[in-house]
Design a protein around this motif. Structure first.
Motif, PDB file in Angstrom:
ATOM      1  N   PHE A  12      19.225  16.075 -44.889  1.00 34.06           N
ATOM      2  CA  PHE A  12      20.023  14.852 -44.942  1.00 34.06           C
ATOM      3  C   PHE A  12      19.248  13.662 -45.523  1.00 34.06           C
ATOM      4  N   SER A  13      18.040  13.895 -45.998  1.00 31.55           N
ATOM      5  CA  SER A  13      17.206  12.798 -46.503  1.00 31.55           C
ATOM      6  C   SER A  13      17.569  12.342 -47.907  1.00 31.55           C
ATOM      7  N   ASN A  14      17.940  13.259 -48.762  1.00 29.86           N
ATOM      8  CA  ASN A  14      18.166  12.911 -50.169  1.00 29.86           C
ATOM      9  C   ASN A  14      19.536  13.367 -50.642  1.00 29.86           C
ATOM     10  N   LEU A  15      20.568  12.937 -49.953  1.00 28.47           N
ATOM     11  CA  LEU A  15      21.925  13.335 -50.308  1.00 28.47           C
ATOM     12  C   LEU A  15      22.396  12.596 -51.559  1.00 28.47           C
ATOM     13  N   ARG A  65      21.953  13.535 -32.915  1.00 26.17           N
ATOM     14  CA  ARG A  65      20.742  13.022 -33.573  1.00 26.17           C
ATOM     15  C   ARG A  65      19.847  14.168 -34.032  1.00 26.17           C
ATOM     16  N   GLU A  66      19.661  15.173 -33.181  1.00 26.70           N
ATOM     17  CA  GLU A  66      18.839  16.329 -33.563  1.00 26.70           C
ATOM     18  C   GLU A  66      19.468  17.092 -34.725  1.00 26.70           C
ATOM     19  N   PHE A  67      20.794  17.174 -34.730  1.00 25.28           N
ATOM     20  CA  PHE A  67      21.479  17.870 -35.818  1.00 25.28           C
ATOM     21  C   PHE A  67      21.143  17.225 -37.158  1.00 25.28           C
ATOM     22  N   PHE A  68      21.207  15.903 -37.209  1.00 23.94           N
ATOM     23  CA  PHE A  68      20.988  15.196 -38.467  1.00 23.94           C
ATOM     24  C   PHE A  68      19.523  14.875 -38.745  1.00 23.94           C
ATOM     25  N   ASP A  69      18.639  15.116 -37.774  1.00 25.73           N
ATOM     26  CA  ASP A  69      17.210  14.860 -37.952  1.00 25.73           C
ATOM     27  C   ASP A  69      16.577  16.038 -38.684  1.00 25.73           C
ATOM     28  N   MET A  76      22.361  17.630 -53.501  1.00 24.33           N
ATOM     29  CA  MET A  76      23.142  18.233 -52.434  1.00 24.33           C
ATOM     30  C   MET A  76      24.037  17.152 -51.837  1.00 24.33           C
ATOM     31  N   ASN A  77      25.268  17.519 -51.551  1.00 25.48           N
ATOM     32  CA  ASN A  77      26.168  16.563 -50.907  1.00 25.48           C
ATOM     33  C   ASN A  77      26.190  16.793 -49.395  1.00 25.48           C
ATOM     34  N   ILE A  78      26.860  15.926 -48.681  1.00 26.50           N
ATOM     35  CA  ILE A  78      26.874  15.992 -47.208  1.00 26.50           C
ATOM     36  C   ILE A  78      27.490  17.290 -46.698  1.00 26.50           C
ATOM     37  N   SER A  79      28.551  17.761 -47.341  1.00 25.17           N
ATOM     38  CA  SER A  79      29.192  19.010 -46.905  1.00 25.17           C
ATOM     39  C   SER A  79      28.238  20.187 -47.025  1.00 25.17           C
ATOM     40  N   GLN A  80      27.517  20.245 -48.132  1.00 26.84           N
ATOM     41  CA  GLN A  80      26.551  21.330 -48.330  1.00 26.84           C
ATOM     42  C   GLN A  80      25.423  21.257 -47.309  1.00 26.84           C
TER      43      GLN A  80
END
Length: 80
Positions: free
Chosen positions: A72-75, A64-68, A1-5
């Protein structure tokens, strides 16, 4: 998965948790509905952090909560 997805999935996940439509999210975030639609429909490949911050403000969460989130762990590697 990429960042946009991952960003798309996270926005949709947060809307579902809060029982919000994309229209409602755009209204509470102060972002045009067309912009939010472009993001979630994959027409915007690089959503800016300022836009994500506005979405977070509308959702009542921090950046921070958005990205937590495991999304986003295995992009995928951005630079190859």
């Amino acid at each position: 998965m990429n960042i946009s997805q991952a960003v798309i999935k996270r926005i949709l996940e947060l809307c579902k948790e809060r029982n919000l439509t994309i229209n409602a999210l755009s209204n509470i975030s102060g972002i045009t509905q067309s912009t939010v639609n472009d993001i979630v429909n994959g027409k915007t490949y690089n959503t800016g952090i300022a836009t994500i911050k506005k979405l977070c403000d509308g959702l009542g969460i921090s950046v921070r909560e958005f990205f937590d989130c495991d999304l986003f762990s295995n992009l995928e590697q951005g630079i190859k």
